[in-house]
Design a protein around this motif. Sequence first.
Motif, PDB file in Angstrom:
ATOM      1  N   ARG A 172       0.848  -1.183   0.000  1.00  0.00           N
ATOM      2  CA  ARG A 172       0.000   0.000   0.000  1.00  0.00           C
ATOM      3  C   ARG A 172       0.891   1.242   0.000  1.00  0.00           C
ATOM      4  O   ARG A 172       2.020   1.200   0.508  1.00  0.00           O
ATOM      5  CB  ARG A 172      -0.908   0.056   1.236  1.00  0.00           C
ATOM      6  N   ILE A 173       0.375   2.332  -0.549  1.00  0.00           N
ATOM      7  CA  ILE A 173       1.049   3.624  -0.477  1.00  0.00           C
ATOM      8  C   ILE A 173       0.126   4.545   0.298  1.00  0.00           C
ATOM      9  O   ILE A 173      -1.068   4.660  -0.021  1.00  0.00           O
ATOM     10  CB  ILE A 173       1.338   4.206  -1.883  1.00  0.00           C
ATOM     11  N   VAL A 174       0.646   5.158   1.343  1.00  0.00           N
ATOM     12  CA  VAL A 174      -0.182   5.986   2.219  1.00  0.00           C
ATOM     13  C   VAL A 174       0.328   7.419   2.218  1.00  0.00           C
ATOM     14  O   VAL A 174       1.525   7.671   2.035  1.00  0.00           O
ATOM     15  CB  VAL A 174      -0.198   5.414   3.657  1.00  0.00           C
ATOM     16  N   THR A 175      -0.599   8.352   2.416  1.00  0.00           N
ATOM     17  CA  THR A 175      -0.230   9.757   2.516  1.00  0.00           C
ATOM     18  C   THR A 175      -1.066  10.426   3.591  1.00  0.00           C
ATOM     19  O   THR A 175      -2.194   9.980   3.873  1.00  0.00           O
ATOM     20  CB  THR A 175      -0.424  10.484   1.173  1.00  0.00           C
ATOM     21  N   VAL A 176      -0.530  11.467   4.192  1.00  0.00           N
ATOM     22  CA  VAL A 176      -1.283  12.240   5.186  1.00  0.00           C
ATOM     23  C   VAL A 176      -1.702  13.587   4.623  1.00  0.00           C
ATOM     24  O   VAL A 176      -2.362  14.366   5.314  1.00  0.00           O
ATOM     25  CB  VAL A 176      -0.462  12.451   6.483  1.00  0.00           C
ATOM     26  N   ALA A 177      -1.328  13.877   3.385  1.00  0.00           N
ATOM     27  CA  ALA A 177      -1.693  15.129   2.719  1.00  0.00           C
ATOM     28  C   ALA A 177      -2.755  14.835   1.674  1.00  0.00           C
ATOM     29  O   ALA A 177      -2.497  14.121   0.702  1.00  0.00           O
ATOM     30  CB  ALA A 177      -0.472  15.773   2.074  1.00  0.00           C
ATOM     31  N   ALA A 178      -3.955  15.356   1.855  1.00  0.00           N
ATOM     32  CA  ALA A 178      -5.075  15.025   0.982  1.00  0.00           C
ATOM     33  C   ALA A 178      -4.808  15.385  -0.468  1.00  0.00           C
ATOM     34  O   ALA A 178      -5.194  14.651  -1.384  1.00  0.00           O
ATOM     35  CB  ALA A 178      -6.342  15.723   1.470  1.00  0.00           C
ATOM     36  N   GLY A 179      -4.145  16.523  -0.701  1.00  0.00           N
ATOM     37  CA  GLY A 179      -3.852  16.931  -2.071  1.00  0.00           C
ATOM     38  C   GLY A 179      -2.937  15.952  -2.770  1.00  0.00           C
ATOM     39  O   GLY A 179      -3.152  15.599  -3.939  1.00  0.00           O
ATOM     40  N   CYS A 180      -1.916  15.482  -2.055  1.00  0.00           N
ATOM     41  CA  CYS A 180      -1.005  14.483  -2.624  1.00  0.00           C
ATOM     42  C   CYS A 180      -1.739  13.169  -2.861  1.00  0.00           C
ATOM     43  O   CYS A 180      -1.565  12.520  -3.899  1.00  0.00           O
ATOM     44  CB  CYS A 180       0.177  14.244  -1.696  1.00  0.00           C
ATOM     45  N   GLY A 181      -2.564  12.765  -1.904  1.00  0.00           N
ATOM     46  CA  GLY A 181      -3.288  11.522  -2.037  1.00  0.00           C
ATOM     47  C   GLY A 181      -4.200  11.512  -3.250  1.00  0.00           C
ATOM     48  O   GLY A 181      -4.279  10.519  -3.986  1.00  0.00           O
ATOM     49  N   ALA A 182      -4.902  12.613  -3.475  1.00  0.00           N
ATOM     50  CA  ALA A 182      -5.791  12.711  -4.635  1.00  0.00           C
ATOM     51  C   ALA A 182      -5.010  12.593  -5.931  1.00  0.00           C
ATOM     52  O   ALA A 182      -5.443  11.935  -6.883  1.00  0.00           O
ATOM     53  CB  ALA A 182      -6.562  14.030  -4.595  1.00  0.00           C
ATOM     54  N   MET A 183      -3.826  13.213  -5.970  1.00  0.00           N
ATOM     55  CA  MET A 183      -3.013  13.158  -7.182  1.00  0.00           C
ATOM     56  C   MET A 183      -2.452  11.752  -7.397  1.00  0.00           C
ATOM     57  O   MET A 183      -2.450  11.246  -8.521  1.00  0.00           O
ATOM     58  CB  MET A 183      -1.868  14.169  -7.093  1.00  0.00           C
ATOM     59  N   LEU A 184      -1.985  11.116  -6.342  1.00  0.00           N
ATOM     60  CA  LEU A 184      -1.451   9.755  -6.462  1.00  0.00           C
ATOM     61  C   LEU A 184      -2.527   8.795  -6.975  1.00  0.00           C
ATOM     62  O   LEU A 184      -2.253   7.914  -7.792  1.00  0.00           O
ATOM     63  CB  LEU A 184      -0.917   9.278  -5.111  1.00  0.00           C
ATOM     64  N   LYS A 185      -3.753   8.970  -6.512  1.00  0.00           N
ATOM     65  CA  LYS A 185      -4.843   8.122  -6.977  1.00  0.00           C
ATOM     66  C   LYS A 185      -5.217   8.423  -8.429  1.00  0.00           C
ATOM     67  O   LYS A 185      -5.825   7.587  -9.102  1.00  0.00           O
ATOM     68  CB  LYS A 185      -6.066   8.299  -6.077  1.00  0.00           C
ATOM     69  N   GLN A 186      -4.841   9.609  -8.892  1.00  0.00           N
ATOM     70  CA  GLN A 186      -5.161  10.010 -10.260  1.00  0.00           C
ATOM     71  C   GLN A 186      -4.116   9.522 -11.271  1.00  0.00           C
ATOM     72  O   GLN A 186      -4.289   9.696 -12.478  1.00  0.00           O
ATOM     73  CB  GLN A 186      -5.279  11.548 -10.327  1.00  0.00           C
ATOM     74  N   TYR A 187      -3.046   8.912 -10.779  1.00  0.00           N
ATOM     75  CA  TYR A 187      -2.003   8.427 -11.694  1.00  0.00           C
ATOM     76  C   TYR A 187      -2.564   7.481 -12.751  1.00  0.00           C
ATOM     77  O   TYR A 187      -2.076   7.441 -13.878  1.00  0.00           O
ATOM     78  CB  TYR A 187      -0.900   7.706 -10.906  1.00  0.00           C
ATOM     79  N   ASP A 188      -3.579   6.709 -12.385  1.00  0.00           N
ATOM     80  CA  ASP A 188      -4.129   5.749 -13.336  1.00  0.00           C
ATOM     81  C   ASP A 188      -4.818   6.448 -14.510  1.00  0.00           C
ATOM     82  O   ASP A 188      -4.998   5.854 -15.569  1.00  0.00           O
ATOM     83  CB  ASP A 188      -5.108   4.799 -12.641  1.00  0.00           C
ATOM     84  N   GLU A 189      -5.210   7.724 -14.314  1.00  0.00           N
ATOM     85  CA  GLU A 189      -5.759   8.510 -15.418  1.00  0.00           C
ATOM     86  C   GLU A 189      -4.639   9.023 -16.319  1.00  0.00           C
ATOM     87  O   GLU A 189      -4.821   9.175 -17.523  1.00  0.00           O
ATOM     88  CB  GLU A 189      -6.558   9.705 -14.897  1.00  0.00           C
ATOM     89  N   LEU A 190      -3.482   9.307 -15.709  1.00  0.00           N
ATOM     90  CA  LEU A 190      -2.360   9.863 -16.477  1.00  0.00           C
ATOM     91  C   LEU A 190      -1.540   8.772 -17.151  1.00  0.00           C
ATOM     92  O   LEU A 190      -1.094   8.922 -18.283  1.00  0.00           O
ATOM     93  CB  LEU A 190      -1.450  10.682 -15.547  1.00  0.00           C
ATOM     94  N   ILE A 191      -1.309   7.688 -16.414  1.00  0.00           N
ATOM     95  CA  ILE A 191      -0.484   6.574 -16.906  1.00  0.00           C
ATOM     96  C   ILE A 191      -1.252   5.286 -16.645  1.00  0.00           C
ATOM     97  O   ILE A 191      -1.686   5.030 -15.526  1.00  0.00           O
ATOM     98  CB  ILE A 191       0.878   6.527 -16.170  1.00  0.00           C
TER      99      ILE A 191
END
Length: 410
Positions: free
Chosen positions: A246-265
């Motif tokens: 799992r990859i975890v983040t405590v910053a909501a903005g970073c978390g949203a972007m990391l989850k969006q990677y599947d849209e980019l790549i």
Amino acid sequence: MLPLTDDVYRQASACVHCGLCLPACPTYNETGLEADSPRGRIYLMKAMADGRMTPSDNVRQHLDQCLDCRACEPACPSGVVYHRLIEQARTIQAERQPKHGSPIVRALTRRVFTRPSLLKVALLPARFAQKLGLWGLTKALSGKPLGRLTRLLPASGAVWERSLAARYPAEGERRMTVGLHAGCVQSVLGQSVNRKAVALLRRFGCEVVVPRAQRCCGAIHHHDGDTETACGLAQHNIDAFADCDRIVTVAAGCGAMLKQYDELISGAFGRQVRDISELLTELDPPAPTHRVEQTVAYHHACHLAHAQGVADPPMRLLATVEGLTVVPLTEADLCCGAAGTYNLSQPDMADRLADRKLKHLQNSGASVCVTGNIGCALQIAAEAHERGLALDVVHTVDVLHEAYLGRSPG
């Protein structure tokens, strides 16, 4: 013309102009202007794509004033994925006007904020000024936009935050290996929260890895229209976290972007990403053993509640803490005006939204505001200080760490 891709144009065409997004939109709530609503902005983008309207500074201002908070998306009965529209429009705008906006803001947000080591160097004079008791004078002498930056800097903190890059063993039997994305601003101005997150995860059987090779999540670049750089950073992080369950983040903005990677790549990286509250809920920890005698209000960070759809887990975790009273907060999920670098690029609207948020916090009667994003925390704390309000702003992790492991410094 605004050359939207076929997929994005179909998203724009799916809007039935019902208006259910209007109450959810922070800027529309403030101005009452149709052009400052998701529905209005979709009309503008589609009109430019159809050649019925030409791009202008006035149109760009309405588009730029969008916070990309994504509150309109869960409110939309047609399922319009609005962020794809506004992000593609900004990409096109960035290609046409690459030097749009303040050069100081561009340099700070793109070159300093996204590099933790450089950000720490840039903050050294301010940190020394704080230690020498000259911080008030420094803030008074700062001009725009540096003045807004000095307002956001917490009143205390380490002169130089040490990196967490390492592998931390689980306490007891290992349940999974979790990679912590430390974040750029988060790792400099919120490193204590990262440390507490590591401690909590280890307590509940996670081996925690903080890869030295990780980079900025790419959110600032992507929201600013630089998709190419965002994709490059995405691939770098995918490689850096390759051996994690799992990859975890405590910053909501970073978390949203990391989850969006599947849209980019193409891939499945985003499905492995969790906000800290999500992962702790999945781990199903026992009830905390330490009481936390506080009255708090919870502010739902936009990129946690709307972009990630994570609203329930932090509330469920806070509800398990003995002694903690969580009072209702009016418009708890309305943006506070931080929105990444929005409070620097759109200061007037950011201030109006911060004022709105603080009035609700005052009316709640809470002495502490809990949230799940560093940007929100900095914005709310800074604006409260400017207004002379006695309000502490903490991360959900701060509360949970005290409840499970007891109070600790930093």
